[in-house]
Design a protein around this motif. Structure first.
Motif, mmCIF file in Angstrom:
data_model
loop_
_atom_site.group_PDB
_atom_site.id
_atom_site.type_symbol
_atom_site.label_atom_id
_atom_site.label_comp_id
_atom_site.label_asym_id
_atom_site.label_seq_id
_atom_site.Cartn_x
_atom_site.Cartn_y
_atom_site.Cartn_z
ATOM 1 N N GLY A 765 53.624 10.333 76.265
ATOM 2 C CA GLY A 765 54.516 9.754 75.333
ATOM 3 C C GLY A 765 54.060 8.272 74.968
ATOM 4 N N PRO A 836 57.898 9.771 65.752
ATOM 5 C CA PRO A 836 58.944 10.781 66.185
ATOM 6 C C PRO A 836 60.208 10.152 65.264
ATOM 7 C CG PRO A 836 58.599 9.412 67.974
ATOM 8 C CD PRO A 836 57.440 9.035 67.320
ATOM 9 N N SER A 862 56.454 19.657 71.313
ATOM 10 C CA SER A 862 56.840 18.829 70.525
ATOM 11 C C SER A 862 57.990 19.433 69.772
ATOM 12 C CB SER A 862 56.081 17.962 69.871
ATOM 13 O OG SER A 862 55.594 18.734 68.734
ATOM 14 N N GLN A 868 59.489 14.572 69.398
ATOM 15 C CA GLN A 868 59.735 14.299 70.803
ATOM 16 C C GLN A 868 58.793 15.081 71.749
ATOM 17 O OE1 GLN A 868 64.124 13.180 70.441
ATOM 18 N NE2 GLN A 868 63.352 11.761 71.936
ATOM 19 N N THR A 904 63.855 10.652 78.379
ATOM 20 C CA THR A 904 62.796 10.960 79.249
ATOM 21 C C THR A 904 62.556 10.377 80.843
ATOM 22 O OG1 THR A 904 61.963 8.712 78.506
ATOM 23 C CG2 THR A 904 61.588 10.621 77.075
#
Length: 1759
Positions: A765, A836, A862, A868, A904
């Motif tokens: 990410g 995103p 994703s 994301q 996350t």
């Protein structure tokens, strides 16, 4: 020469006897006595051991005095004297005769026979019978024979008590006191010729000399006593005329010189001699003192312990020249060695020779295993090398031990006479065997020698040699036959898949002892010496620190990494500084993380909370798998086999992967097998594709084998996954990411590694600005920059997207995945991921997602809505390891995910699982499936044995009661501990109620985890569940009764129980799989009752669970223990052995027509029941009511040599029944009376008459004229109407007991029964005139025919050149015989009929003879025969004889008419043309049969692809026995037939296979077969060859071929079915049942129902209809709507079942919920069946049922 000797040694084939003056003799086993030799010969002839034949060591103990005679003198190979002796009374007492026998004589005798009232004794006197009454032997048997009966061949000192009939009958006594007092007197009339050694006499001293004294005895005899046999206590005190008692030692046969002894031990006959301790022999005595010197014999010495010894002259010096008599003065001292002991002289024998004193050993007893010896090569043999160690000791070096490696030509390395240095492997002094080794590594080894299991201490390192290398490991042998196992995992630090390829037999290896159990002789070894320093002098590992503490499984420790190895980490336990091993695959539950951790861990790193997995033999193995640690800490483990229950789910790891399954090991060392079929829900092609060694798995226990201690497991996901599939997947994923985080932390500590620092700085990410380094032709791009230095950064073509990149260009990328193992970073340039969208997400919300990258354990996707990154697991479970290509996630694929985290966090991505949570069937945990006391927990208490406690009953179960002693402490009362006297059939626990107050006494304790009963001294007893008793006797007693007083040893607990003992037991459960009843006798003793011993009523055995209730008290008889000695075997019928007269139940195993039954009996035995013992009333079909598997009640008739004869007669099995016995047993011929009507079965029809079996031992004969009152001209008619097994009623005409003949009659006037041959046959009666005439005429015709035959034979033998007229004479006779009956008289017709029949017989005989002479016709099994088409092609062709006659006429015409006219020439031309046209037409006729090879060539040319023509061509050659030509034709056919005609070619291949099978060898057949497989569809060729083998009765080859087919075509249903048909036709029903199980495992699931149905149909046709019915029922219970199976089942039952069974099936099927169309079909079938087999009422019932069905359907539609 007669001598008195003493038994020194008893070997298998000879006695070693000590003789006077230090001599030794040998008695061969054939010189004992005649009776013993006869038994030896009988044993050799029969090849079976005789019970009455005892070994020499049993009969002749050392020290026994025996009278013997010298039979021969010889020399051994070494030149030493060898004296051969005999103790046979006929040799020793041969000088005696019957007239010389007197009362009071003492003779030697040997037992020759054991009788009821005594023993026959062989005293060797011809014509005399010696008898020893039993009462005269009792005292000897009790005192000297240890209470055992006298045995044949046993030596006795016999005293004659009485002589009768002039010595022909002699009565003896062996009473010890009488024998000891026996003295030879003058009245016994002894003479020099018959004087015997061992006789005690009264003598007078005549002369005293330094070398001895002379005596006179028995008034006229003189003898000598040498210095060695004077009484030591009276030596020097003898004087002339003194009276002494003496014993005769020897009598010389020629000189009649008599030698005697005055030693006290010989003066009491019957006593044995003492022996010198064997430890003294071989000892060197430094100072032995000379007592006396005798110039002609030797020297008497006194040893250091005061005993006397003797050295003969040859042992006083090394050579004769060096002998100095002056050196042996009285009092002088000498160094000597004890070399032997003379029993007769009671002296040790010495040697003063220097080489003997210096010798390292003298006897085999002196050489111990492991000792290094030197010797000379005597001989080299194929089996090894013979080595001379000393003059008297020989050794053998086996071929395997000639060198460290196997020598092919040992003669090149060793030569006869050469010196070798060996080490002793095995020393067996009793058999005088010495096994040596020349392996240099063993001989020169400095490690300790391992000669016993007791010496094998854990940690010991030593040398051994491999004797076996297999897939399970290596077996290593040491000295003295000590051997141990090196398991596969201990062979090396690296895995070795095939030990047999790495190690070889005879290889010398260095091993470490891990564990040893000396009692069981079990030794566990290892080749892994853990690189620890080793002291060769001591052979022990030197630990870094002496370890005082042992580590238990489950103990948590902190460790420090010492060293990295390929297979794991060598670590040190911080608390104790003890080294241990942490395997790579035990670092994590995730295979990828295991590799990651191993890669990044370095020396000095600390790992916290590591669990000890095992501590064996100095090896500590650690584990860091969270699943294993959790299982142990939460007690989700089993510590012993007894704890395992089916249904348990256990966490473990893969220990080994085999082709047939996976072995899974659990904590505490238990392991089980998951077969290939239970590894996965998917089809398993290769087991290695699914799991890897060391991988964590969860296993479900499916079954256990308690006897073999084996566990079967299931790893299928459907069986082991939990109900909450989503939670399980999320847990799996989050654990993986947590461990990856731990790896990043480890990498951060690697300050010296730039790569590590860069890797740990990257996260999924994360967005980076990188520079394009390279763009590949496949569209992928590589990037670089300082922040990713040393890393490979790659974007695939998919992630580059539509952007055009060039080297050096800057690009913005998103990190998808960081591969820390390969130092690779996967990035993406896609805009949707780089930018995103922000959106609030909810936990457990579902979203579509696109897969962006797929790693091993997870995939990065994703979210479609936001872009994301989300991680989803590739596998949802530890066992979810394999998926087909179609199931694998692919980049760009859209999947549905359920979010589990919305932040996350430390991972850089969201965590999610695929799809919605799937509902799975809930599987009970193993705790809930326990049958024990679930609610009981261990509470620490202070109770002791015998304490009386009060408590309250909490719960009552059938076999135990739970009692609350206080608020926390719970106890248990077993059902056997409630009453002292338990009424049989009662339920003791039912006497107690919940809430009832009880007073109990503590009798033991039980471990809550293992359920084992602990002794009161056990350290964990205070934490056990108290075991209580409320029996009145226990409450009144002192409390001394305890469970497991000697610890938890099952065999000790079962020792008090003996076979035949009655016990009270309590039902636990009926095990339907093992087919036994499990019972408890006491809380700690369990038992099993096999099915056949449950009851004598077969009805009880059909449903045992209904007859035996849980907790019920039963009375049982102990029959023995099981193989593991943990359970008693019991019987509820009272039967504990199959003695004669025992009544028990059995199961029919085999039904043999006309013979009887083979019945399986209890205790694993089988019995035979003849057809005469099936019932008290014989029947037409005695075996009709018996089928395989039927339970029958039987009585044992005899049980000899493991051959059991049984009877099923009710008069035997139930003697109390008053049923009439219509056919009494005929055991002997005396049971048959003249005039009696008897019944039996035809045995055979022979020329002398019909033989009828009246019992299994008595057969009667019926002469032909007593069979029927008709004249029967042919024996074949009797065979036709009286086949084997036909039931007959006959009258006994006569009984001859002496010759065992019984004559019977079947005539109606004798039996009152109809004639065996019906009147419809039309045979004349014996008493009718017509019959008499026909008999007379028949005799004339036969006589006439005999004359003709003899004349014909004479003419043929005389070589007559004109045999044709006789043949022509026969032809008209045949034609006359074909006239109608109206044209001839009846007698002539009869004669002709007989003649025709005889001619037909002659034809048959001729045909049989020609068939024997000719090669048999070849047959094929492909749907046609060799004769096919040959008869069809038969057409009338020109007769060769007619052609010859025509040509003759032409010749005659030409001879008579030399000149023809023009007209005649024209006519001749036309005639020739007509004949040619006839020939051409015949040749062109398609129906014409070919006659020559040319004809066949023309046919195959016209139709080259017709296999039938080629096969006829081959058959044509085979009829002429030209096999090679037939092969050539077949090869031509294969080349000629078009390749498109596959079936035609296959027909020829099959014919060729047939040909080779009948006329070729197995080798030629296999060559043809291999070629046929290459050119045809292999399966068809295999099937044809199997059919060929079967039709030619080569059943073993057919069976082997079918097994090959199953391996090669396991997916082909037809192969399984053909093999099943073959097995059933062979009668191998059980093999067919096993085959069905294999078929279901090998075939796809969709084929299972069809295969089961086909197997059931085959069972109906060829096997057991009951089993077939059970298969159909089982299938239909699983698939009730399979109408095709119902239809087949109905068809089969109509053919093989009863009408009731068929109607039951129809009733079931018409009540199924099926489609209307199918219901109509079944109603129609039911109606058709009733119309054919039923009545009007049953037909109407079907119609009513159909109407009701229609009405119910219509009413349902209306509603």
């Amino acid at each position: 020469m007669l001598l008195l000797g003493c038994v020194k040694e008893s070997n298998d084939f000879e006695l070693v006897v000590s003789l006077p003056n230090g001599l030794t003799g040998f008695v061969q086993v054939t010189h004992i006595c005649d009776a013993y030799s006869k038994m030896l010969n009988e044993q050799v002839a029969t090849g079976e051991l005789l019970e009455d034949l005892n070994s020499l060591s049993d009969l002749y103990p050392p020290g026994m005095l025996v009278r013997c005679t010298v039979t021969s003198m010889g020399k051994t190979m070494d030149g030493h004297q060898s004296v051969k002796l005999s103790i046979n009374p006929k040799d020793v007492n041969k000088a005696l005769n019957t007239t010389a026998l007197r009362s009071g004589m003492l003779l030697s005798g040997l037992v020759s026979s054991v009788e009821d009232h005594g023993y026959l004794i062989d005293i060797g006197v011809s014509g005399a019978k010696a008898f020893l009454p039993r009462q005269k032997s009792q005292s000897y048997i009790k005192s000297a024979n240890k209470g055992a009966e006298l045995k044949i061949g046993q030596y006795l000192n016999c005293l004659i008590e009485e002589v009768k009939n002039n010595g022909r009958i002699v009565r003896l006594s062996i009473t010890r006191s009488e024998v000891a007092a026996a003295i030879a007197t003058e009245e016994q009339n002894w003479a020099l010729s018959n004087l015997l050694p061992g006789l005690v006499v009264k003598a007078q001293v005549q002369k005293v000399t330094p070398n001895g004294i002379s005596l006179s005895f028995l008034s006229s005899f003189t003898g000598i006593v040498d210095f060695m046999h004077l009484d030591p206590k009276k030596a020097g005190s003898y004087s002339e005329s003194q009276t002494v008692k003496a014993c005769i030692l020897s009598v010389h046969p020629t000189s009649k010189a008599v030698r005697l002894t005055l030693r006290q031990v010989f003066l009491q006959p019957g006593t044995g001699l003492s022996q010198l301790a064997s430890s003294r022999i071989g000892m060197v005595v430094e100072e032995s003192v000379v007592k006396s010197f005798h110039a002609n014999t030797g020297v008497i010495f006194e040893l250091d312990d005061g005993t006397l010894a003797f050295a003969c002259l040859k042992h006083l010096s090394d050579t004769k020249k060096s002998f100095k008599p002056g050196a042996f003065k009285v009092g002088s001292k000498h160094r000597c060695r004890i070399i032997d002991y003379s029993h007769m002289d009671e002296l040790a024998l010495l040697s003063l020779k220097h080489r003997i004193i210096a010798a390292p050993f003298l006897r085999y007893q002196d050489i111990c295993p492991g000792r290094v010896v030197e010797g000379k090569v005597l001989a080299l043999k194929p089996f090894g090398m013979q080595v001379k160690v000393t003059d008297h000791i020989r050794g053998l070096v086996p071929h395997l031990h000639l060198a460290d490696v196997l020598l092919k030509q040992p003669e090149k390395k060793y030569s006869v006479g050469g010196e070798v240095k060996c080490r002793v492997l095995i020393s067996n002094p009793e058999e005088k065997k010495l096994i040596l080794t020349l392996k240099k590594t063993l001989v020169m080894s400095k490690f300790p020698v391992l000669t016993s299991y007791e010496a094998a201490k854990p940690g010991l390192i030593t040398h051994g040699f491999i004797v076996c290398a297999r897939e399970f490991g290596c077996i290593v042998k040491f000295y003295n036959d000590v051997k141990g196992l090196v398991p596969k995992n201990e062979l090396s630090s690296e895995p070795i898949p095939s030990p047999e390829k790495v190690f070889y037999k005879g290889q010398v290896v260095k091993v470490l002892v891990l564990k040893c159990e000396p009692e069981q002789e079990k030794l566990l070894l290892s080749f892994n010496l853990m690189s620890r320093p080793v002291s060769e002098a001591e052979g022990e590992q030197i630990p870094k620190k002496n370890r005082q503490v042992a580590y238990e499984t489950g103990q948590m420790v902190d460790v420090k990494v010492l060293k990295k190895k390929d297979n794991g980490l060598e670590v040190s336990i911080l608390s104790d500084n003890v080294s241990a091993h942490l395997p790579t695959m035990h670092l994590s539950d995730h295979v990828v993380n295991c590799k990651l951790l191993h890669h990044w861990l370095e020396e000095g790193d600390i790992l916290r909370r590591v669990m000890c997995l095992s501590d064996k033999g100095g090896h500590i193995t650690l584990c860091r798998k969270p699943a294993m640690i959790s299982a142990v800490q939460e007690e989700q483990v089993v510590r012993s086999f007894s704890e395992i229950q089916p249904g348990m789910q256990l966490a473990g790891y893969v220990r080994n992967i085999m082709s047939y399954g996976v072995f899974v090991e659990f904590p505490f060392g238990l392991a089980g097998l998951a077969p290939k079929a239970d590894m996965s829900d998917k089809f398993v092609t290769d087991t290695k594709d699914h799991f890897v060694v060391g991988q964590t798995v969860v296993a479900n226990v499916t079954s256990m084998d308690e006897e073999k201690q084996r566990i079967l497991l299931c790893l299928k996901l459907s069986e082991v996954s939990s109900e909450d599939h989503a939670a399980e997947s999320f847990s799996f994923l989050s654990q993986c990411f947590e461990e990856m985080k731990e790896v990043r932390d480890i990498m951060r500590r690697r300050n010296h590694s730039k790569v590590a620092q860069n890797l740990c700085g990257l996260m999924p990410g994360q967005k980076l600005e990188l520079v394009v380094q390279e763009v590949r032709c496949d569209g992928s791009a590589f990037f670089s920059r300082s922040c990713v230095a040393g890393l490979t950064v790659i974007a695939t073509r998919y992630h580059v997207g539509d952007k055009s990149l060039v080297a050096g260009q800057k690009a913005r990328v998103l990190v998808l995945h960081v591969d820390a193992l390969k130092s690779a970073v996967h990035v993406s340039l896609r805009e949707a991921l780089l930018n995103p969208k922000a959106k609030r997400l909810m936990e457990n919300s579902q979203h579509p997602a696109v897969v962006q990258h797929v790693a091993e354990e997870f995939a990065i996707a994703s979210l479609v809505e936001t872009g994301q990154l989300t991680a989803i697991p590739v596998a949802s479970h530890f066992n979810d390891t394999f998926r087909f290509d179609s199931e694998k996630l692919k980049v760009g694929q859209t999947v549905s995910v359920t979010l589990k985290t919305v932040l996350t966090g430390d991972h850089g991505v969201l965590l999610a699982v695929q799809g919605p949570a799937k509902k799975r069937a809930f599987i009970r945990s193993w705790k809930e499936s326990e049958t024990g006391e679930e609610g009981l927990t261990a509470v620490k208490h202070s109770l002791c044995l015998g304490d009386v406690v009060k408590g309250t009953v909490k719960s009552v179960r059938p076999t135990y009661v739970t009692v609350a002693i206080d608020d926390k402490l719970m106890g248990s009362i077993h059902t056997s501990q409630i009453l002292d006297e338990v009424p049989i059939g009662s339920f003791p626990t039912s006497r107690l109620k919940a809430g009832q107050k009880v007073t109990a006494r503590v009798i033991g304790g039980r471990d809550v985890k293992t359920y084992r009963y602990l002794p009161i001294t056990h350290p964990h007893f205070t934490q056990s569940i108290p075991e209580l008793s409320i029996r009145p006797s226990d409450l009144k007693g002192d409390g001394g009764t305890a469970l497991s007083p000697k610890g938890d040893n099952p065999s000790e607990r079962l020792r008090p129980y003996k076979a035949g003992q009655m016990v009270t037991c309590f039902v636990k459960k009926y095990n339907a799989i093992k087919m036994w009843l499990e019972v408890d006798i006491t809380p700690e003793v369990r038992g099993r009752v096999p099915q056949l011993l449950l009851s004598l009523n077969p009805k009880v055995l059909k449903h045992p669970e209904k007859s035996f209730k849980n907790g019920q008290a039963l009375s049982a008889t102990v029959t023995g223990t099981d193989a593991s000695e943990t359970n008693l075997f019991l019987s509820l019928t009272g039967v504990h052995s199959l003695a004669e007269g025992t009544v028990t139940l059995g199961t029919v195993m085999k039904v043999t027509p006309h013979v009887g039954l083979t019945v399986a009996l209890p205790f694993g035995k089988t019995g035979k029941a003849s057809i005469f013992h099936l019932s008290d009333s014989y029947a037409e079909q005695p075996l009709k009511n018996f089928s395989i598997g039927k339970l029958v009640r039987c009585c044992v008739l005899s049980n000899e040599d493991n051959k059991i004869e049984i009877s099923l007669r009710q008069s035997r099995t139930n003697p109390k029944s008053k049923n009439k016995v219509e056919d009494p047993e005929v055991q002997r011929i005396e049971d048959v009376r003249e005039g009696q009507l008897v019944r039996g079965y035809v045995r055979s029809v022979k020329q002398s008459g019909v033989f009828c079996g009246l019992s299994s031992s008595v057969v009667g004969r019926i002469q032909f004229h007593k069979v029927v009152p008709f004249f029967v001209p042919k024996q074949s008619m009797y065979e036709q109407y009286m086949p084997e097994g036909k039931f007959l009623t006959a009258k006994v005409l006569s009984v001859n007991n002496t010759e065992s003949h019984v004559e019977l009659s079947l005539l109606p006037e004798d039996t009152g029964k109809p004639s065996v041959l019906p009147k419809s046959v039309g045979l004349p009666r014996y008493d009718a005139d017509e019959g008499k005439e026909k008999r007379a005429e028949f005799k004339k015709v036969k006589a006439k025919r005999k004359r003709r035959v003899s004349e014909g034979e004479q003419s043929l033998s005389s070589g007559s050149p004109f045999p044709q007229p006789s043949l022509q004479e026969v032809k008209p006779r045949k034609k006359r015989a074909r006239l109608t009956d109206e044209d001839d008289s009846g007698i002539e017709v009869f004669c002709r009929e007989e003649e025709e029949e005889d001619e037909e017989e002659n034809k048959r005989n001729c045909k049989q003879e020609t068939k024997c002479a000719e090669v048999p016709r070849l047959q094929i099994s492909s749907g046609f025969t060799w004769d096919e088409g040959l008869n069809a092609l038969e057409v009338p062709i020109l007769n060769p004889k007619e052609e010859s006659s025509d040509s003759e006429e032409e010749d005659n015409a030409q001879s008579t008419r030399k000149k023809q006219t023009k007209k005649e020439k024209e006519q001749e031309k036309q005639r020739v043309e007509k004949e040619l046209s006839k020939v051409e037409a015949a040749l062109m006729d398609p129906n014409r049969q070919p006659q020559t090879a040319d004809d066949f060539d023309r046919l195959v040319l016209s139709n080259p692809s017709s296999s039938i023509l080629w096969l006829q061509y081959m058959a044509f050659h085979l009829q002429a026995a030209e096999m090679e030509k037939a092969r050539v034709v077949a090869e031509r056919a294969l080349k000629t037939i078009s390749f498109r005609e596959e079936q035609e070619k296959l027909n020829v291949w099959v014919a060729l296979l047939n040909l080779e099978n009948m006329y070729g060898t197995e080798e030629t057949l296999m060559k043809v077969f291999e070629r046929a497989v290459q050119y045809n569809e292999p399966l068809k060729v295999f099937q044809h060859l199997a059919d060929i083998y079967t039709s030619s009765e080569k059943y073993q080859q057919a069976d082997d071929l079918y097994n090959t087919m199953l391996k090669r075509f396991r997916q082909e249903k037809s192969v399984w079915l053909k093999y099943a048909t073959f097995l059933l036709k062979q009668g191998r029903v059980q093999a067919t049942h096993r085959l069905l199980e294999r078929a279901l495992k090998g075939l796809p699931d969709k084929e299972h129902v069809d295969v089961i149905s086909k197997f059931a149909q085959l069972e109906f046709h060829f096997g057991d209809p009951k089993h077939a019915k059970a298969i159909f029922e089982s299938t239909l219970s699983s698939y009730p709507k399979r109408t095709d199976i119902w239809s087949i089942y109905i068809d089969m039952m109509i053919k093989h079942g009863s009408q009731k069974e068929v109607r039951d099936i129809f009733e079931r099927v018409i009540h199924l919920s099926l489609a209307a169309k199918r219901m109509k079909f079944f109603f129609k079938r039911y109606l058709d069946y009733e119309k054919k087999y039923g009545t009007s009422e049953t037909i109407q019932a079907v119609k009513v049922a159909a109407l009701e069905y229609v009405e119910s359907k219509s009413s349902l539609a209306e509603s």
